[in-house]
Design an enzyme around this catalytic site. Structure first.
Site, PDB file in Angstrom:
ATOM      1  N   HIS A 136     -69.156  41.950 -39.360  1.00 52.79           N
ATOM      2  CA  HIS A 136     -68.989  41.632 -40.780  1.00 52.79           C
ATOM      3  C   HIS A 136     -67.771  40.733 -40.994  1.00 52.79           C
ATOM      4  O   HIS A 136     -67.828  39.773 -41.775  1.00 52.79           O
ATOM      5  CB  HIS A 136     -68.836  42.933 -41.566  1.00 52.79           C
ATOM      6  CG  HIS A 136     -69.069  42.784 -43.036  1.00 52.79           C
ATOM      7  ND1 HIS A 136     -70.098  42.038 -43.562  1.00 52.79           N
ATOM      8  CD2 HIS A 136     -68.399  43.290 -44.110  1.00 52.79           C
ATOM      9  CE1 HIS A 136     -70.067  42.089 -44.884  1.00 52.79           C
ATOM     10  NE2 HIS A 136     -69.033  42.827 -45.237  1.00 52.79           N
ATOM     11  N   HIS A 169     -52.341  38.129 -43.016  1.00 51.22           N
ATOM     12  CA  HIS A 169     -52.654  37.861 -41.607  1.00 51.22           C
ATOM     13  C   HIS A 169     -54.139  37.523 -41.450  1.00 51.22           C
ATOM     14  O   HIS A 169     -54.514  36.633 -40.684  1.00 51.22           O
ATOM     15  CB  HIS A 169     -52.288  39.091 -40.772  1.00 51.22           C
ATOM     16  CG  HIS A 169     -52.182  38.829 -39.301  1.00 51.22           C
ATOM     17  ND1 HIS A 169     -51.389  37.860 -38.765  1.00 51.22           N
ATOM     18  CD2 HIS A 169     -52.789  39.432 -38.240  1.00 51.22           C
ATOM     19  CE1 HIS A 169     -51.485  37.860 -37.450  1.00 51.22           C
ATOM     20  NE2 HIS A 169     -52.344  38.804 -37.109  1.00 51.22           N
ATOM     21  N   HIS A 225     -65.093  44.517 -54.314  1.00 45.50           N
ATOM     22  CA  HIS A 225     -65.483  43.679 -53.177  1.00 45.50           C
ATOM     23  C   HIS A 225     -66.971  43.352 -53.228  1.00 45.50           C
ATOM     24  O   HIS A 225     -67.385  42.203 -53.010  1.00 45.50           O
ATOM     25  CB  HIS A 225     -65.131  44.416 -51.877  1.00 45.50           C
ATOM     26  CG  HIS A 225     -65.476  43.649 -50.641  1.00 45.50           C
ATOM     27  ND1 HIS A 225     -66.019  44.255 -49.518  1.00 45.50           N
ATOM     28  CD2 HIS A 225     -65.387  42.333 -50.345  1.00 45.50           C
ATOM     29  CE1 HIS A 225     -66.232  43.339 -48.590  1.00 45.50           C
ATOM     30  NE2 HIS A 225     -65.859  42.162 -49.065  1.00 45.50           N
ATOM     31  N   GLU A 256     -63.816  49.195 -53.290  1.00 40.12           N
ATOM     32  CA  GLU A 256     -65.069  48.870 -52.605  1.00 40.12           C
ATOM     33  C   GLU A 256     -66.043  48.144 -53.539  1.00 40.12           C
ATOM     34  O   GLU A 256     -66.676  47.150 -53.149  1.00 40.12           O
ATOM     35  CB  GLU A 256     -65.704  50.155 -52.066  1.00 40.12           C
ATOM     36  CG  GLU A 256     -67.091  49.990 -51.467  1.00 40.12           C
ATOM     37  CD  GLU A 256     -67.121  49.162 -50.199  1.00 40.12           C
ATOM     38  OE1 GLU A 256     -68.231  48.857 -49.725  1.00 40.12           O
ATOM     39  OE2 GLU A 256     -66.046  48.809 -49.676  1.00 40.12           O
ATOM     40  N   HIS A 306     -54.840  42.016 -27.670  1.00 42.42           N
ATOM     41  CA  HIS A 306     -54.705  41.134 -28.834  1.00 42.42           C
ATOM     42  C   HIS A 306     -53.388  40.360 -28.783  1.00 42.42           C
ATOM     43  O   HIS A 306     -53.343  39.173 -29.107  1.00 42.42           O
ATOM     44  CB  HIS A 306     -54.794  41.954 -30.120  1.00 42.42           C
ATOM     45  CG  HIS A 306     -54.773  41.122 -31.370  1.00 42.42           C
ATOM     46  ND1 HIS A 306     -55.567  40.021 -31.541  1.00 42.42           N
ATOM     47  CD2 HIS A 306     -54.039  41.233 -32.509  1.00 42.42           C
ATOM     48  CE1 HIS A 306     -55.340  39.477 -32.735  1.00 42.42           C
ATOM     49  NE2 HIS A 306     -54.406  40.193 -33.328  1.00 42.42           N
TER      50      HIS A 306
END
Length: 359
Positions: free
Chosen positions: A134, A316, A76, A73, A255
């Site tokens: 986000h 992906h 990032h 975290e 999806h």
């Protein structure tokens, strides 16, 4: 201008890294690796040694401290902070150059909003709607930076040919003018499909269906469009998801359906443009979109068959970001070549009035 282009190129690369780290953080369930923001357990670094962990546990007695997740975290956040500084530098340079001010300003506002979304992701304990916003914000930032780079490159080309006139045949694409409306529709559908993917991920629905082509037997009896778009509110935490199986399965199926529609529409658009294009640049971009589309389909199938392998799932996300960016840039390129006229002065006059240049 060359240094400005280098700054934009570096920021583009940094944005892609942040998107990859964001996906990795989300997929390793490290989104709440640090329960506070912008620091981690009251410090600017993640807990490392036993003493640091004990101190963090004393400050946050209800938290389950997992140092490896906290490190994911915070890494990032560090890279995202550097990205924010680069975007600020772009806005400042753009202001002094008196060019691309509007687009640079929009990008700066977006990165500030992204920082707020990053904070809310933690403080609202991974509320799916915030996590989705986000994700979309990161993709939008990458795309707008790429558009800025395209605008700069186009400006340089025009300036370099100012004294001798523009070779119209080198840039015009008259056969693609009629495909612009289809291009706009394709971008819209692609954005909706990416949003569906983000909604699938933020609700932990990616690992629900492992059967092809749709889902496990009996899925149609359980499918509910209403439950797929229900907003789960009022929970203390949304980590690992709070929706029932039927809702997650419905999201996942949607999806997959969206993937088929996107494949057909985007594939058709890229193929038609490739067939009609007369310049090498447009043909290469169209072929690249087709290649990325096939790669994305392959990665999606691997996610299903191999039950969401981490590296494949991160890829992906990255391919989706690049697919959106390249499609938007492609449509923009078609538009720019549509407005090219024989006299260079006329073309520059048209560009001067456009919303992304010389403001």
């Amino acid at each position: 201008m060359s240094r400005f282009a280098t700054l934009i190129n570096f920021t583009l690369l940094l944005t892609l890294i942040v998107i990859a780290l964001g996906a990795y953080t989300r997929l390793t369930d490290a989104g709440l690796g640090c329960p506070d923001w912008p620091g981690c357990y009251g410090k600017l670094t993640a807990p490392l040694h036993d003493g640091h962990i004990a101190e963090a546990q004393a400050k946050f007695p209800d938290a389950q401290i997992e140092p490896h997740k906290a490190h994911n975290e915070m890494l990032h956040r560090y890279i995202a902070g550097l990205l924010g500084l680069c975007v600020l530098a772009i806005a400042i340079v753009s202001f002094f150059l008196k060019k691309f001010r509007l687009l640079s300003g929009i990008i700066l506002l977006l990165v500030i909003f992204q920082a707020a979304l990053g904070m809310w992701t933690v403080t609202l304990n991974l509320l799916p709607l915030v996590v989705l916003a986000h994700l979309l914000g990161g993709f939008a930032l990458f795309t707008l930076l790429a558009l800025l780079r395209v605008e700069l490159a186009w400006k340089i080309k025009v300036m370099n040919t100012d004294s001798i006139g523009l070779d119209v045949k080198k840039y015009r694409e008259p056969g693609l003018n009629s495909l612009l409306p289809l291009g706009y529709l394709t971008v819209l559908v692609l954005v909706l499909q990416i949003a569906l993917g983000g909604w699938t991920s933020s609700n932990y629905a990616a690992a629900v269906c492992y059967q092809l082509p749709v889902c496990e037997a009996g899925w149609s009896d359980r499918f509910s469009l209403q439950s797929a778009f229900s907003l789960p509110l009022g929970h203390d935490t949304y980590e690992y998801g709070v929706l029932p199986y039927e809702a997650r399965m419905s999201i996942h199926v949607l999806h997959r359906m969206g993937a088929v529609v996107t494949l057909l529409l985007l594939g058709s658009f890229a193929f038609l443009c490739w067939r009609r294009a007369v310049t090498k640049t447009i043909r290469v971009i169209a072929a690249s979109i087709g290649g990325l589309l096939l790669l994305q389909l392959t990665l999606g199938l691997i996610n299903i068959v191999a039950q969401l392998p981490l590296l494949n799932a991160v890829m992906h996300n990255l391919v989706a970001a690049n697919l959106l960016m390249l499609t938007v840039v492609f449509v923009r390129q078609i538009y720019l070549r549509r407005i090219v006229r024989e006299p260079l002065s006329e073309m520059k006059s048209v560009q001067k009035n456009h919303f992304v240049t010389d403001r």
